[in-house]
Each structure stands twice: as structure tokens, then as C-alpha cells.
Scaffold this motif. Structure first.
Motif, PDB file in Angstrom:
ATOM      1  N   LYS A  23     -13.318  74.663 -26.664  1.00 23.67           N
ATOM      2  CA  LYS A  23     -12.147  74.862 -25.963  1.00 23.67           C
ATOM      3  C   LYS A  23     -11.630  76.036 -25.504  1.00 23.67           C
ATOM      4  CE  LYS A  23      -6.947  73.965 -26.493  1.00 23.67           C
ATOM      5  NZ  LYS A  23      -5.950  73.737 -27.284  1.00 23.67           N
ATOM      6  N   PRO A  24     -11.362  76.341 -24.243  1.00 17.88           N
ATOM      7  CA  PRO A  24     -11.037  77.616 -23.619  1.00 17.88           C
ATOM      8  C   PRO A  24      -9.647  78.150 -24.366  1.00 17.88           C
ATOM      9  CG  PRO A  24     -10.898  75.795 -21.790  1.00 17.88           C
ATOM     10  CD  PRO A  24     -11.409  75.463 -23.133  1.00 17.88           C
ATOM     11  N   ASN A  25      -9.513  79.427 -24.103  1.00 24.04           N
ATOM     12  CA  ASN A  25      -8.211  79.971 -24.773  1.00 24.04           C
ATOM     13  C   ASN A  25      -6.851  79.580 -23.783  1.00 24.04           C
ATOM     14  OD1 ASN A  25      -9.364  81.380 -26.853  1.00 24.04           O
ATOM     15  ND2 ASN A  25      -9.862  83.131 -25.615  1.00 24.04           N
ATOM     16  N   TRP A  26      -7.265  79.209 -22.677  1.00 24.19           N
ATOM     17  CA  TRP A  26      -5.964  78.936 -21.630  1.00 24.19           C
ATOM     18  C   TRP A  26      -6.449  77.405 -20.997  1.00 24.19           C
ATOM     19  CZ3 TRP A  26      -6.312  77.834 -16.489  1.00 24.19           C
ATOM     20  CH2 TRP A  26      -4.926  77.693 -15.700  1.00 24.19           C
ATOM     21  N   CYS A  27      -5.514  76.703 -20.834  1.00 23.36           N
ATOM     22  CA  CYS A  27      -5.601  75.385 -20.291  1.00 23.36           C
ATOM     23  C   CYS A  27      -4.592  75.140 -19.196  1.00 23.36           C
ATOM     24  CB  CYS A  27      -5.736  74.370 -21.343  1.00 23.36           C
ATOM     25  SG  CYS A  27      -6.099  72.573 -20.755  1.00 23.36           S
ATOM     26  N   SER A  28      -4.899  74.534 -18.068  1.00 21.91           N
ATOM     27  CA  SER A  28      -3.902  74.300 -16.954  1.00 21.91           C
ATOM     28  C   SER A  28      -2.758  73.420 -17.431  1.00 21.91           C
ATOM     29  CB  SER A  28      -4.428  73.874 -15.931  1.00 21.91           C
ATOM     30  OG  SER A  28      -5.153  72.826 -15.936  1.00 21.91           O
ATOM     31  N   VAL A  50       4.202  71.673 -20.058  1.00 24.56           N
ATOM     32  CA  VAL A  50       4.672  70.521 -20.563  1.00 24.56           C
ATOM     33  C   VAL A  50       6.526  70.570 -19.881  1.00 24.56           C
ATOM     34  CG1 VAL A  50       3.524  70.034 -22.454  1.00 24.56           C
ATOM     35  CG2 VAL A  50       5.522  71.763 -22.523  1.00 24.56           C
ATOM     36  N   GLU A  51       6.894  71.558 -19.607  1.00 26.77           N
ATOM     37  CA  GLU A  51       8.367  71.718 -18.908  1.00 26.77           C
ATOM     38  C   GLU A  51       8.125  71.401 -17.663  1.00 26.77           C
ATOM     39  OE1 GLU A  51      10.655  72.974 -20.983  1.00 26.77           O
ATOM     40  OE2 GLU A  51       9.334  73.112 -22.687  1.00 26.77           O
ATOM     41  N   GLN A  52       7.138  71.185 -16.966  1.00 28.80           N
ATOM     42  CA  GLN A  52       7.336  70.656 -15.395  1.00 28.80           C
ATOM     43  C   GLN A  52       7.633  69.286 -15.367  1.00 28.80           C
ATOM     44  OE1 GLN A  52       4.203  71.817 -12.762  1.00 28.80           O
ATOM     45  NE2 GLN A  52       4.070  73.808 -13.612  1.00 28.80           N
ATOM     46  N   ASP A  53       8.215  68.831 -14.205  1.00 26.80           N
ATOM     47  CA  ASP A  53       8.541  67.501 -14.012  1.00 26.80           C
ATOM     48  C   ASP A  53       7.382  66.730 -13.082  1.00 26.80           C
ATOM     49  OD1 ASP A  53      10.047  65.139 -13.892  1.00 26.80           O
ATOM     50  OD2 ASP A  53      11.145  65.599 -12.361  1.00 26.80           O
ATOM     51  N   ALA A  71       0.895  67.831 -14.445  1.00 31.15           N
ATOM     52  CA  ALA A  71       1.267  69.227 -15.243  1.00 31.15           C
ATOM     53  C   ALA A  71       1.581  69.123 -16.660  1.00 31.15           C
ATOM     54  CB  ALA A  71       2.269  69.998 -14.521  1.00 31.15           C
ATOM     55  N   CYS A  72       2.513  68.049 -16.792  1.00 30.73           N
ATOM     56  CA  CYS A  72       2.868  68.038 -18.201  1.00 30.73           C
ATOM     57  C   CYS A  72       1.992  67.174 -19.356  1.00 30.73           C
ATOM     58  CB  CYS A  72       4.313  67.369 -18.343  1.00 30.73           C
ATOM     59  SG  CYS A  72       4.515  65.621 -17.800  1.00 30.73           S
ATOM     60  N   ASN A  73       0.782  66.658 -18.671  1.00 30.83           N
ATOM     61  CA  ASN A  73       0.030  66.018 -19.484  1.00 30.83           C
ATOM     62  C   ASN A  73      -1.493  66.664 -19.736  1.00 30.83           C
ATOM     63  OD1 ASN A  73       1.571  63.852 -20.801  1.00 30.83           O
ATOM     64  ND2 ASN A  73       2.017  63.343 -18.613  1.00 30.83           N
ATOM     65  N   MET A  74      -1.837  67.304 -18.662  1.00 29.93           N
ATOM     66  CA  MET A  74      -3.020  68.238 -18.490  1.00 29.93           C
ATOM     67  C   MET A  74      -3.483  68.704 -19.777  1.00 29.93           C
ATOM     68  SD  MET A  74      -5.718  68.261 -16.679  1.00 29.93           S
ATOM     69  CE  MET A  74      -5.168  67.446 -15.144  1.00 29.93           C
ATOM     70  N   ALA A  75      -2.495  69.633 -20.456  1.00 34.46           N
ATOM     71  CA  ALA A  75      -3.329  70.395 -21.481  1.00 34.46           C
ATOM     72  C   ALA A  75      -3.565  69.297 -22.805  1.00 34.46           C
ATOM     73  CB  ALA A  75      -2.228  71.369 -22.028  1.00 34.46           C
ATOM     74  N   THR A  76      -2.725  68.395 -23.067  1.00 32.76           N
ATOM     75  CA  THR A  76      -3.291  67.269 -23.997  1.00 32.76           C
ATOM     76  C   THR A  76      -4.483  66.495 -23.694  1.00 32.76           C
ATOM     77  OG1 THR A  76      -0.898  67.318 -24.407  1.00 32.76           O
ATOM     78  CG2 THR A  76      -2.260  65.534 -25.356  1.00 32.76           C
ATOM     79  N   VAL A  77      -4.609  66.231 -22.587  1.00 35.38           N
ATOM     80  CA  VAL A  77      -5.892  65.270 -22.015  1.00 35.38           C
ATOM     81  C   VAL A  77      -6.932  66.479 -22.134  1.00 35.38           C
ATOM     82  CG1 VAL A  77      -6.946  64.353 -20.243  1.00 35.38           C
ATOM     83  CG2 VAL A  77      -4.450  63.863 -20.648  1.00 35.38           C
ATOM     84  N   MET A  78      -6.920  67.501 -21.769  1.00 34.44           N
ATOM     85  CA  MET A  78      -8.216  68.464 -21.905  1.00 34.44           C
ATOM     86  C   MET A  78      -8.400  68.662 -23.165  1.00 34.44           C
ATOM     87  SD  MET A  78      -9.256  68.544 -18.762  1.00 34.44           S
ATOM     88  CE  MET A  78     -10.691  69.857 -19.166  1.00 34.44           C
TER      89      MET A  78
END
Length: 143
Positions: free
Chosen positions: A86-91, A94-97, A101-108
Motif C-alpha cells: 500500500k502506498p503512503n498516499w491514496c487519492s 472523505v470530506e468531499q461531497d 472522492a469520499c470512497n476511493m481511499a477505503t476501496v483502494m
């Protein structure tokens, strides 16, 4: 994946190749093509976990402390590199509407966790002895 995994596997295979000879960190570092301090750091971890033994002082060095046929690459990966897929940064944010954007980090996170699990399963099929045999086979093919 970080380089500690490669250094650890390379060092263990080298020690398995020379089971009756101590190898200094300088000698291992020369063989691995890296700085001796990096090798010492990895070997300290391997020693702490019982994979190698060490003798300090003149005539000292490292010896393999386990049967190379019983040490899996999965063990070494989990010891040296767990979580490194897992990279240190993920696009995403969660604050965006935005559904993306608000689900990508969890899915990745789930994708990387699954990939790492498959990697570990693959590494669990290989031992230090297997890698040594592949090195020997490669050498025979060159001859």
C-alpha cells in the motif's frame, strides 16, 4: 515493496549456500551490492527473530540458524515488509461531497490488502532453499 525484503532473502540464500562458513556483514554487503550498515540492520532483525546467529569479534560473522527448506519468503516478507504494498498516499477525501472522492481511499485500501494477501500466499510457496536452487539452476544455464 521495500529493499529490506530483498536484502534479507539475498543474505539468507548466501548463508544457506555457505552453511559451514561465517559471513561478515561486509562480505554479505559486497555480495548484495549495498552498504554494510543496511545489511547489519536487516541481519539484526533476522537475528532477533532467530533466523541467523552471530559471533562478534575477530573471526566472527553470521550463520544461518534455520533449515533453508523451512524458511518461507512469506515469513521474511511479513517480517521486513508487511504493509509495503500500500502506498503512503491514496487519492480521495472523505470530506468531499463526491461519491468517488469520499470512497476511493477505503476501496483502494481493500484492493491493496487483497493484493498483499495474494502476494503472501505466493511467497508462502517458496523457501530460501527454493531460491538457492533457482540460483544454482540459473548458474548451470550460463555455463
Amino acid at each position: 515493496m521495500n529493499s529490506e525484503f530483498t536484502i534479507a532473502v539475498h543474505s539468507l540464500v548466501l548463508l544457506a549456500y555457505r552453511p559451514d562458513h561465517m559471513a561478515t556483514s561486509d562480505m554479505i554487503a559486497h555480495n548484495v551490492c549495498t552498504h554494510p550498515a543496511r545489511v547489519r540492520k536487516v541481519l539484526a532483525l533476522l537475528r532477533k527473530q532467530g533466523y541467523v546467529t552471530a559471533k562478534e569479534g575477530i573471526g566472527g560473522g553470521f550463520l544461518l540458524n534455520r533449515d533453508p527448506a523451512e524458511v518461507t519468503l512469506a515469513e521474511i516478507y511479513c517480517l521486513t515488509s508487511m504493509g509495503s504494498v500500500k502506498p503512503n498516499w491514496c487519492s480521495g477525501d472523505v470530506e468531499q461531497d463526491c461519491i468517488i472522492a469520499c470512497n476511493m481511499a477505503t476501496v483502494m485500501d481493500h484492493i491493496f490488502a487483497g493484493a498483499e494477501q495474494r502476494l503472501i500466499e505466493s511467497f508462502n510457496q517458496l523457501t530460501v532453499r527454493d531460491v538457492l536452487e533457482q540460483v544454482r539452476m540459473q548458474q548451470r544455464q550460463k555455463a
